[in-house]
Design an enzyme around this catalytic site. Structure first.
Site, PDB file in Angstrom:
ATOM      1  N   CYS A  30       0.632  -1.242   0.029  1.00 14.17           N
ATOM      2  CA  CYS A  30      -0.095  -0.066   0.023  1.00 14.17           C
ATOM      3  C   CYS A  30       0.903   1.150   0.055  1.00 14.17           C
ATOM      4  O   CYS A  30       1.808   1.560   0.869  1.00 14.17           O
ATOM      5  CB  CYS A  30      -1.018   0.077   1.135  1.00 14.17           C
ATOM      6  SG  CYS A  30      -1.889   1.466   1.454  1.00 14.17           S
ATOM      7  N   LYS A  57     -11.204  -8.154   5.961  1.00 11.99           N
ATOM      8  CA  LYS A  57     -10.570  -7.615   7.281  1.00 11.99           C
ATOM      9  C   LYS A  57     -10.915  -8.173   8.505  1.00 11.99           C
ATOM     10  O   LYS A  57     -12.212  -8.632   8.747  1.00 11.99           O
ATOM     11  CB  LYS A  57     -10.711  -5.950   7.287  1.00 11.99           C
ATOM     12  CG  LYS A  57     -10.354  -5.291   6.068  1.00 11.99           C
ATOM     13  CD  LYS A  57     -10.983  -3.796   5.917  1.00 11.99           C
ATOM     14  CE  LYS A  57     -10.359  -3.389   4.683  1.00 11.99           C
ATOM     15  NZ  LYS A  57     -11.235  -2.082   4.605  1.00 11.99           N
ATOM     16  N   VAL A  70      -5.780   1.310   6.228  1.00 13.78           N
ATOM     17  CA  VAL A  70      -4.135   1.168   6.570  1.00 13.78           C
ATOM     18  C   VAL A  70      -3.539   2.438   5.982  1.00 13.78           C
ATOM     19  O   VAL A  70      -4.119   3.094   4.756  1.00 13.78           O
ATOM     20  CB  VAL A  70      -3.384   0.017   6.541  1.00 13.78           C
ATOM     21  CG1 VAL A  70      -3.995  -1.007   7.092  1.00 13.78           C
ATOM     22  CG2 VAL A  70      -3.287  -0.146   4.802  1.00 13.78           C
ATOM     23  N   GLU A  83      -5.147   7.745   8.827  1.00  8.64           N
ATOM     24  CA  GLU A  83      -4.952   8.676   7.633  1.00  8.64           C
ATOM     25  C   GLU A  83      -3.341   8.903   7.512  1.00  8.64           C
ATOM     26  O   GLU A  83      -2.703   9.481   8.502  1.00  8.64           O
ATOM     27  CB  GLU A  83      -5.844   9.910   7.789  1.00  8.64           C
ATOM     28  CG  GLU A  83      -7.187   9.789   7.715  1.00  8.64           C
ATOM     29  CD  GLU A  83      -8.005   9.150   6.651  1.00  8.64           C
ATOM     30  OE1 GLU A  83      -7.221   9.490   5.459  1.00  8.64           O
ATOM     31  OE2 GLU A  83      -8.906   8.760   6.667  1.00  8.64           O
ATOM     32  N   SER A  84      -2.823   8.459   6.363  1.00  8.80           N
ATOM     33  CA  SER A  84      -1.448   8.622   6.380  1.00  8.80           C
ATOM     34  C   SER A  84      -0.506  10.021   6.584  1.00  8.80           C
ATOM     35  O   SER A  84       0.220   9.888   7.449  1.00  8.80           O
ATOM     36  CB  SER A  84      -0.821   8.181   5.064  1.00  8.80           C
ATOM     37  OG  SER A  84      -1.195   8.980   4.008  1.00  8.80           O
TER      38      SER A  84
END
Length: 239
Positions: A30, A57, A70, A83-84
């Site tokens: 990802c 999941k 993720v 949230e990245s």
């Protein structure tokens, strides 16, 4: 604990996060999760990693993050952050060594504006290959992507800098990198041909230790991506 193989529905929940450690819930391929992995690596933060099967999941993961996304971070106190960009900012604030965000409020705002701009570019990396797969004419989209790359190239030229935040890697470089790492997988590497400074930036980034620590080979990326577009993502590919 750290795990390479992805946890799926029905799997036992991992134990509590050890003191002095932070846990990352991730997926090996990802790009959004790679942002957080880059920051953890660059800042040498002690962490463990739990990979998640995003198609199936585990219930215990959805209890931690109802969105099921993720990257997700969890602290020993059970605090959950996702949230990245938010996970990366959190890590930079909580672990002050090897700061990645600038201290100046204006420079920090500039990076956030740039990230907002870049978030409009990432859809092209999916639209073009999917359109191509469906036999559509993607020349217009490809031209638009090249135009976006030309603006990024101009930014580097104007700054007279090796990286987007100056002469060393900062947060914005790590926020953008995962998609450039996948250009060959998306068969879009030619889009860098008319942007020499951006191409040099990508070459410099590929030599960074955190980048090297979080990358996969092009063949591995391609094999995973094929399984993904075929609707049967192989999250454990290569293990």
């Amino acid at each position: 604990m750290s795990t390479e193989k992805a946890f799926a529905k029905g799997s036992a929940a991992p134990g509590p996060v050890p003191e002095g450690c932070i846990r990352l819930y991730s997926m090996r391929f990802c790009p959004f999760a790679q942002r957080t992995r880059l920051v953890l690596s660059a800042k040498e933060i002690k962490h463990d990693t739990i990979n998640i099967n995003l198609k199936d999941k585990p219930d215990w993961f959805l209890e931690k993050n109802p969105l099921g996304l993720v990257p997700t971070l969890e602290t020993p106190a059970g605090e959950v952050i996702y949230e990245s960009p938010i996970t990366c900012d959190y890590l930079d604030e909580v672990y002050p060594e090897n700061k990645l965000l600038p201290s100046s409020p204006y420079a920090k705002a500039q990076q956030k504006m740039m990230l907002e701009h870049f978030s409009k570019i990432t859809p092209y990396f999916y639209k073009i290959p999917m359109g191509r797969k469906n036999g559509e004419d993607v020349s217009g989209l490809t031209a638009e992507l090249k135009e976006k790359f030309a603006k990024l190239n101009k930014d580097l030229v104007n700054k007279k800098a090796k990286f987007f935040g100056g002469d060393s890697i900062t947060m914005i470089d790590y926020m953008m990198w995962p998609w450039f790492e996948r250009l060959e997988m998306f068969e879009l590497k030619h889009c860098l041909d008319s942007t020499p400074e951006l191409k040099k930036w990508a070459e410099r980034m590929s030599e960074d230790p955190a980048v090297k620590a979080t990358t996969h080979s092009v063949d591995t990326y391609k094999a995973f991506y094929k399984s993904y577009i075929d609707g049967k993502p192989d999250y454990d590919y290569g293990l």
